[in-house]
Design an enzyme around this catalytic site. Structure first.
Site, PDB file in Angstrom:
ATOM      1  N   ARG A 124       0.801  -1.226   0.000  1.00 15.50           N
ATOM      2  CA  ARG A 124       0.000   0.000   0.000  1.00 15.50           C
ATOM      3  C   ARG A 124       0.830   1.271   0.000  1.00 15.50           C
ATOM      4  NH1 ARG A 124      -2.839  -3.807   3.096  1.00 15.50           N
ATOM      5  NH2 ARG A 124      -4.501  -4.632   1.806  1.00 15.50           N
ATOM      6  N   THR A 168       1.909  -5.615   4.483  1.00 14.84           N
ATOM      7  CA  THR A 168       1.334  -4.981   3.297  1.00 14.84           C
ATOM      8  C   THR A 168       1.158  -3.466   3.437  1.00 14.84           C
ATOM      9  OG1 THR A 168      -0.892  -5.392   4.163  1.00 14.84           O
ATOM     10  CG2 THR A 168       0.005  -7.046   2.678  1.00 14.84           C
ATOM     11  N   GLY A 184      -1.506 -11.108   9.964  1.00 11.61           N
ATOM     12  CA  GLY A 184      -1.363 -12.536  10.230  1.00 11.61           C
ATOM     13  C   GLY A 184      -2.465 -13.133  11.075  1.00 11.61           C
ATOM     14  N   GLU A 186      -5.310 -14.143  10.503  1.00  9.58           N
ATOM     15  CA  GLU A 186      -6.016 -15.298   9.929  1.00  9.58           C
ATOM     16  C   GLU A 186      -5.169 -16.562  10.035  1.00  9.58           C
ATOM     17  OE1 GLU A 186      -6.583 -12.163   8.462  1.00  9.58           O
ATOM     18  OE2 GLU A 186      -8.478 -12.402   9.522  1.00  9.58           O
ATOM     19  N   TRP A 234      -2.570  -3.760   9.946  1.00  9.76           N
ATOM     20  CA  TRP A 234      -2.174  -3.793   8.536  1.00  9.76           C
ATOM     21  C   TRP A 234      -2.503  -2.539   7.733  1.00  9.76           C
ATOM     22  CZ3 TRP A 234      -6.398  -4.376   4.979  1.00  9.76           C
ATOM     23  CH2 TRP A 234      -7.608  -4.759   5.559  1.00  9.76           C
ATOM     24  N   ASN A 252      -8.870  -8.097  13.762  1.00 11.29           N
ATOM     25  CA  ASN A 252      -9.699  -9.082  14.460  1.00 11.29           C
ATOM     26  C   ASN A 252      -8.879  -9.997  15.362  1.00 11.29           C
ATOM     27  OD1 ASN A 252      -8.996 -10.160  11.566  1.00 11.29           O
ATOM     28  ND2 ASN A 252      -9.164 -11.939  12.890  1.00 11.29           N
ATOM     29  N   ASP A 295     -14.998 -10.625  12.020  1.00  9.59           N
ATOM     30  CA  ASP A 295     -13.831 -10.119  11.287  1.00  9.59           C
ATOM     31  C   ASP A 295     -13.950  -8.620  11.006  1.00  9.59           C
ATOM     32  OD1 ASP A 295     -11.433  -9.963  10.005  1.00  9.59           O
ATOM     33  OD2 ASP A 295     -12.006 -11.144   8.249  1.00  9.59           O
ATOM     34  N   ASP A 297     -12.350  -5.815  11.556  1.00 11.58           N
ATOM     35  CA  ASP A 297     -11.119  -5.096  11.882  1.00 11.58           C
ATOM     36  C   ASP A 297     -11.399  -3.616  12.143  1.00 11.58           C
ATOM     37  OD1 ASP A 297      -9.621  -7.357  11.392  1.00 11.58           O
ATOM     38  OD2 ASP A 297      -9.112  -6.789   9.345  1.00 11.58           O
ATOM     39  N   ARG A 322     -15.441  -0.845  10.591  1.00  5.62           N
ATOM     40  CA  ARG A 322     -15.958  -1.940   9.763  1.00  5.62           C
ATOM     41  C   ARG A 322     -17.265  -2.519  10.324  1.00  5.62           C
ATOM     42  NH1 ARG A 322     -11.476  -6.154   7.351  1.00  5.62           N
ATOM     43  NH2 ARG A 322     -12.784  -8.001   7.170  1.00  5.62           N
TER      44      ARG A 322
END
Lengths: 527, 254
Positions: A124, A168, A184, A186, A234, A252, A295, A297, A322
């Site tokens: 990004r 990222t 990470g 997930e 992230w 999350n 999830d 975030d 979110r």
């Protein structure tokens, strides 16, 4: 005398190096774009007015640079002294001549086999200090590049990709440090926010987003679940130089949808943390979604604005979370100010005075699947947002609709997916989207630009009273910042997933944005 | 050099071995989680099919052995929408996934009770070929049916005939537009964006609009496929199902 004169000439031809002071004043430098959010407050607003509501319909491409990448660009490019610095997916980066789009250098680094993330391997953007550029590589390293050549000056491992980490985000420069997050959650990682010396690459501090037992917040995890607690970081944070606080959103808890294995609030997931910039010590935190199982975030831009809240001028940090609510917090103390819904919400009946959601029972994921709104990606996910000091409005995109959430008990294996299940679409109810303009002082929605599908791109606002964005079908477009009316669009032929910027070159304003694997630069035609 | 040799050795071992996770409930469970993430968007949450084939049928187009399944997952299937996951999943994860795919297979051994020959005649009489292709013959508005007997269960096919609106195959969504002149056109959505609409009507004619030329444009929940609930009942429905079941991409069924 002559050699001295000669030196003077050379010195004056050298570009001004980017210092911490330059970055603090970035909002005043409308010609450049020196950091992810343009200024430390994350406004993503260009004061340039040459392109405006009267003439934007005539905007045309000035050049296109094709990276040749098969992946989609998600970066916010930086612009400084006649050069655009762009990062691409799969550990690529490019320096482009601002006038012609010609490639000056290209950086490429092979992603090691086995490195994996939740969602391909995007990047990004760069951060910049002195004559150095800083970027993360997907496998969890941070590199410093020579801005003139793209040559690596140093490389530091942030985390081991074999454990499921990936990187990222665009880094954030504060003083002489490069601050970065990690992903990470997930994969059952325990995540953090790090600061590194811009000079040497040595780590200065680390803030663990998941506390250990015995630390404040450690009692929000049971047993050893904190070791796999997630809390990714992230997306780039923001910084208040007066308070010397860094604001960073966290993601999350892990596993995402099986909350049964991790009873408790699961701090500091789905939170904004305010960290002392010099030490990384936690000054305050605010958790938007305690014990998240959808999830949701909270990595979205924590944007810093000074606004009137209940008749009182307030130093606020705002976020379109979110989970479907727009929040304003006191950025000095972390005190909850207010929250308002901006999209369809079925999981909470509002946010209480203490900032905690008033839960509607029965909305959790199940083995058979259970519907909840918003869907997995929100609401507003990570895509960059914009605050215009001229309209006083905050602009962000949102996915509108719901998902069916599934919960699956899943054993943990290091480096493997540990999400505890997934989502599927609700039959006959495809998600749509919109761009929303909100009053950050009270959460009132001023206008909404309806979109046929889920949005994908970040947002830029300009002094020309325009809002620029794009969509996954490949259109780049401009809206009236005060009404939301579409005034211009260009079919760029590739999903727009990055964030537009604006800058000036030789007295002319440009708007640049990535679409697909290419960078498009737009300007007004010559008279 | 030594790495290359090692890779070859590992590869050789992997291709020769039986799936090490075949009977491991724990590993199958891990793969079930991964399946829901990677595979369910196309194959359905329970592997029952969707955009991709129904894997519970235990019938695999690109090969029947464990090694075939491994290669399909690792490398994808050329000419189909199935991508390769070899870069995202390590070898063990792929073998676990093979074990999971095997574990959900519950072959549909129920014989189709009708007559495939009679069904073929019904297919012709009802004009199905106007929209569907079988082995290169037929229209292109609807999904191709050349291998439909392999990739879908009888129950799915029955529902598709009697209640086509319940689940519209991905890529065949219906869009209805009304032009500023008042003309109403319905077709399969080829592209619907914030600024444009492209659809294919029942005559396979493409219509392209800037949305400023339209008074409305919206996706509908109605399939362009008509329901045969009233016209194909009893034995006639069974015959049609028997014909569709016989379409397995093999010469004798063409």
């Amino acid at each position: 005398m002559k050699p001295f004169l000669c030196l003077l000439v050379v010195a004056s031809a050298l570009p001004a190096q980017i210092s911490f002071d330059t970055l603090k004043d970035a909002q005043q430098d409308a010609g450049s774009w020196l950091g992810y959010g343009k200024n430390y407050a994350g406004w993503r607003h260009s004061a340039l007015t040459q392109i405006n509501r009267e003439n934007v319909a005539r905007l045309t491409p000035q050049w296109v640079y094709q990276t040749g990448s098969s992946g989609r660009l998600q970066a916010t490019p930086l612009v400084h002294d006649g050069v655009m610095y762009l990062t691409g997916p799969s550990n690529t980066a490019f320096a482009l001549d601002l006038k012609t789009g010609a490639e000056i250098w290209r950086y490429a680094r092979k992603v090691p086999p086995g490195a994996q993330g939740c969602c391909s391997d995007p990047n990004r953007g760069f951060a910049m200090l002195g004559d150095r550029l800083f970027k993360v590589n997907f496998e969890g390293t941070l590199v410093a590049l020579d801005s003139k050549t793209g040559r690596e000056i140093w490389e530091t491992e942030i985390a081991d990709y074999r454990q499921g980490f990936s990187a990222t985000n665009a880094p954030l420069i504060v003083k002489d440090m490069v601050i970065t997050g990690i992903a990470g959650a997930e994969f059952g990682t325990r995540d953090f926010i790090d600061a590194y010396s811009a000079e040497t690459g040595e780590r200065v501090w680390r803030f663990w987003t998941i506390p250990e037992p015995g630390q404040p917040g450690g009692d929000t995890w049971e047993g050893d679940t904190w070791k796999r607690g997630g809390g990714s970081s992230w997306i780039t944070g923001t910084y208040d130089p007066e308070l010397n606080l860094v604001y960073w959103g966290t993601g999350n808890p892990g596993p995402d949808m099986d909350g049964d294995v991790r009873p408790g609030d699961n701090l500091y997931t789905c939170s904004v943390v305010a960290l002392d910039a010099d030490t990384g010590e936690l000054r305050w935190h605010f958790q938007f979604t305690p014990h998240d199982v959808h999830d949701w975030d909270a990595v979205a831009d924590p944007v810093l604005v000074d606004v009137m809240v209940d008749g009182k001028q307030t130093k606020a940090v705002i976020q379109a979370n979110r989970n479907g609510f727009f929040y304003a917090l006191d950025r000095v103390s972390g005190k909850f100010l207010f929250a308002r819904p901006y999209t369809e919400i079925s999981w909470a009946d509002g946010i209480g005075m203490d900032g905690r959601p008033i839960l509607i029972p029965g909305r959790e994921p199940t083995e058979e699947g259970n519907e909840a709104c918003p869907g997995l990606g929100g609401g507003h996910n990570w895509q960059a947002t914009s605050f215009s000091p001229e309209t006083g409005l905050y602009y962000f995109q949102t996915t509108d609709g719901c998902h069916i959430y599934y919960k699956t008990r899943q054993g943990y294996i290091e480096g493997q997916w540990y999400q505890g299940s997934t989502v599927s679409g609700v039959p006959h109810q495809p998600q749509t989207g919109s761009i929303v303009a909100i009053d950050p002082g009270n959460g009132d929605i001023r206008w909404r630009f309806e979109m046929v599908s889920t949005p994908s791109a970040g947002i830029l606002s300009t002094g020309g009273k325009l809002v620029f964005s794009g969509d996954p079908q490949g259109y780049v477009f401009a809206l009236d910042a005060e009404s939301g009316e579409a005034l211009w669009r260009f079919p760029a032929g590739g999903s727009v997933r990055g964030s537009p910027i604006s800058y000036e070159l030789e007295g002319k304003q440009y708007v640049a944005t990535a679409a697909g694997g290419s960078m498009f630069v737009f300007g007004l035609p010559e008279e | 050099m030594s790495r290359a040799i090692l890779a070859l050795l590992v590869c050789g071992v992997a291709s020769a071995q039986d799936n090490p996770f075949r009977d491991s409930a724990e590993d199958i469970d891990v793969a079930r989680g991964a399946f829901r993430i990677y595979c369910s968007p196309c194959h359905g949450i329970g592997a029952q099919g969707g955009r991709g084939p129904d894997l519970t049928l235990g019938v695999y187009t690109a090969g029947e052995t464990d090694r075939d399944l491994y290669e399909v997952i690792a490398d994808g299937v050329t000419g189909s929408e199935m991508p390769g996951y070899g870069e995202r999943m390590n070898s063990d994860s792929i073998w676990r996934m093979v074990a999971y795919v095997r574990s959900v297979a519950n072959p549909d051994t129920t014989p189709a009770s009708g007559s495939a020959d009679a069904g073929r005649r019904l297919y012709a009489e009802n004009g199905c070929a106007g929209c569907h292709q079988v082995a290169g013959d037929g229209g292109r508005l609807g999904p191709e049916l050349t291998r439909i007997g392999r990739s879908r269960s009888l129950d799915y096919l029955r529902e598709a005939l009697v209640a086509p609106d319940d689940e519209i195959t991905a890529g065949y969504r219906t869009v209805e537009v009304i032009t500023l002149a008042g003309e109403k056109i319905a077709g399969v959505e080829k592209s619907l964006t914030n600024f444009s609409a492209v659809l294919m009507d029942a005559g396979e004619k493409l219509h392209s609009f800037d949305r400023t030329e339209l008074s409305s444009s919206e996706r509908t929940t109605r399939s362009l496929m008509p329901s045969y609930e009233a016209s194909l009942t009893g034995a006639r429905l069974d015959d049609m199902l028997a014909y569709l079941r016989s379409l397995r991409g093999e010469k004798e069924s063409e």
